[in-house]
Each structure stands twice: as structure tokens, then as C-alpha cells.
Design a protein around this motif. Structure first.
Motif, PDB file in Angstrom:
ATOM      1  N   GLU A  94       0.853  -1.188   0.000  1.00  0.00           N
ATOM      2  CA  GLU A  94       0.000   0.000   0.000  1.00  0.00           C
ATOM      3  C   GLU A  94       0.886   1.234   0.000  1.00  0.00           C
ATOM      4  N   LEU A 149      -8.831   2.999 -13.671  1.00  0.00           N
ATOM      5  CA  LEU A 149      -8.104   3.448 -12.478  1.00  0.00           C
ATOM      6  C   LEU A 149      -7.847   4.942 -12.525  1.00  0.00           C
ATOM      7  N   ILE A 157      -3.093   3.505  -3.262  1.00  0.00           N
ATOM      8  CA  ILE A 157      -3.361   2.272  -3.992  1.00  0.00           C
ATOM      9  C   ILE A 157      -2.822   1.068  -3.224  1.00  0.00           C
ATOM     10  N   GLN A 200      -5.718  -1.854  -6.864  1.00  0.00           N
ATOM     11  CA  GLN A 200      -6.912  -1.290  -6.240  1.00  0.00           C
ATOM     12  C   GLN A 200      -6.630   0.163  -5.854  1.00  0.00           C
ATOM     13  N   LYS A 201      -7.519   1.058  -6.265  1.00  0.00           N
ATOM     14  CA  LYS A 201      -7.416   2.445  -5.800  1.00  0.00           C
ATOM     15  C   LYS A 201      -8.254   2.565  -4.525  1.00  0.00           C
ATOM     16  N   LEU A 202      -7.590   2.815  -3.395  1.00  0.00           N
ATOM     17  CA  LEU A 202      -8.276   2.857  -2.111  1.00  0.00           C
ATOM     18  C   LEU A 202      -8.907   4.212  -1.827  1.00  0.00           C
TER      19      LEU A 202
END
Length: 243
Positions: A94, A149, A157, A200-202
């Protein structure tokens, strides 16, 4: 003369080898010399003022050298190899994107300020930057995922990343890319992401508003350079120099 005194301080730090705890002492001593020099200058004690200014810059050089040598904290990913982690496999990572992603022919490249790394089911809090390459395999799914994204400066991310040391060519006189990354950008590792499908875009906007404005202006300038000198054209080398 001042630059020479600053360089002398750097040399003295390598000779005397002061510790991390000496940095505040050196900074206070340097500031004290410079302030005292200004006081003497107001009293027209020119020689004493000049001497204190030179001593102040020597001490400032020593403080700078010690700070540079100790710029990586124990939890910085600079020490990744010493943590006993298996670097031959991917691990969930992350971090916050801290540079505008640059699109290439088969990948996106950006700097990632790491926050957490997972290995063997254990998450570890970390800090420090890595230069990331997110590859885009030649298929519609990969590019669709990259467009969805829409990665930007400041995005948080998570993705499986495989870390490796920057490659250094052994040609005599060639540019030492690994030294440049570590000494200038404080980056000791490169990381590969196989595909944007795995990213993954958090969240977004994990940086200050001022940083976002500066990054946006820089991105517009880079796009303007690409418009004038497309990277795939013979003039692309001109654009690379301007960037």
C-alpha cells in the motif's frame, strides 16, 4: 569561499564521524556562529564577523553530511533486504502515488510512497519511496483497467509488487542510475506490477492541496511538451531533455 567552507565541513564529518544525535548540536552551533557574526558586523568588527561566518558554514556542512548519511530511518524500505523478507515473490503493498504517472508504450511509471508491505501474511508499516512500473499487457482488458483506475498524484493504492534493485549497466563510464536514484531521490528499490487489473485504488487526495496544485501544473507542462515533441517521433529526444 563559503562553498569551500561548506565542503570542508562535509569532509570533516567523514573524518570525525559524528552521530545522528549530534545534528541538533551542529545546527545550533552553526546558527550561533552566524548570528554572532551578524552582531559583530553591526559593530564593524569585520574580521571577527567573517571568521564566524566561515566557521558557521563549516558546521553547517558537517550537519548536512550527517543528515544525509542518516536520512533513512529503520522502518524505511531502504532497509528492505535486511528485514529477512522473501524478495523473489510479490507482496501486497500500500502506498501513495507521489509523482504524476508517466505513460510509456507498455507501462506506467510513477513514484510510490510506501505505507504498508505484506509478506507471509504479515503486514508491516513502512516508509520511503520506490519507483514503480505498472505494466500494461497488450490486451483490451489491461488498457480498460488502466483507464478505469485513472491513477493520479495523491492516490492511495494497493497492489502486488515485486521489488528489485535498479539495474546498473556495466559499461565503463555509463550513467550510474542506481546511485542517482538513491542519492538524489532517496529511492533504493524499483517495483513491478504485472497488470493494472491487480491494482486497487483505495482513495484519492492523500496529499496537501498545495502539492496537488503544483503536481497539476507540472502535469500540464509535461503534456504540453509531449504535444510539441511527441515521444515516438525523432524530436522526442528534445522533449525528454526539456522534461
Amino acid at each position: 569561499l563559503l562553498a569551500s567552507c561548506f565542503a570542508l565541513g562535509i569532509l570533516a564529518a567523514h573524518t570525525v564521524s559524528p552521530g545522528f544525535g549530534d545534528i541538533p548540536v551542529l545546527l545550533v552551533a552553526a546558527g550561533g556562529c552566524l548570528l554572532s557574526g551578524l552582531t559583530f558586523l553591526r559593530r564593524s568588527w569585520t574580521r571577527a564577523s567573517g571568521f564566524l561566518a566561515l566557521v558557521g558554514f563549516v558546521l553547517a556542512g558537517m550537519a548536512a553530511a550527517v543528515s544525509f548519511q542518516n536520512r533513512f530511518l529503520p522502518n524505511d524500505i531502504h532497509n528492505l533486504a535486511a528485514w529477512g523478507l522473501n524478495l523473489k515473490t510479490e507482496g501486497e503493498t500500500e502506498g501513495v502515488i507521489v509523482s504524476n504517472p508517466i505513460r510509456g508504450s507498455d507501462s506506467f511509471r510513477f513514484d510510490l510512497e510506501c505505507r504498508r508491505i505484506e509478506r507471509d501474511g504479515q503486514w508491516r508499516r513502512v516508509r520511503g519511496k520506490a519507483q514503480i512500473r505498472m505494466f500494461t499487457p497488450a490486451n483490451a482488458q489491461s488498457w480498460a483497467a488502466a483507464d478505469a483506475l485513472n491513477l493520479r498524484y495523491g492516490d492511495l493504492i494497493r497492489a502486488p509488487v515485486r521489488f528489485d534493485k535498479p539495474w546498473v549497466y556495466r559499461n565503463p563510464g555509463s550513467f550510474d542510475f542506481q546511485w542517482w536514484l538513491e542519492a538524489i531521490k532517496d529511492i533504493s528499490w524499483e517495483g513491478d506490477i504485472k497488470s493494472p487489473v491487480e491494482v486497487q485504488k483505495l482513495s484519492e487526495s492523500q496529499v496537501s492541496r498545495l502539492s496537488m496544485i503544483v503536481a497539476g501544473a507540472r502535469a500540464r507542462l509535461l503534456r504540453g511538451i509531449d504535444g510539441l515533441y511527441p515521444p515516438w517521433s525523432p524530436e522526442g529526444r528534445v522533449g525528454a531533455v526539456l522534461k
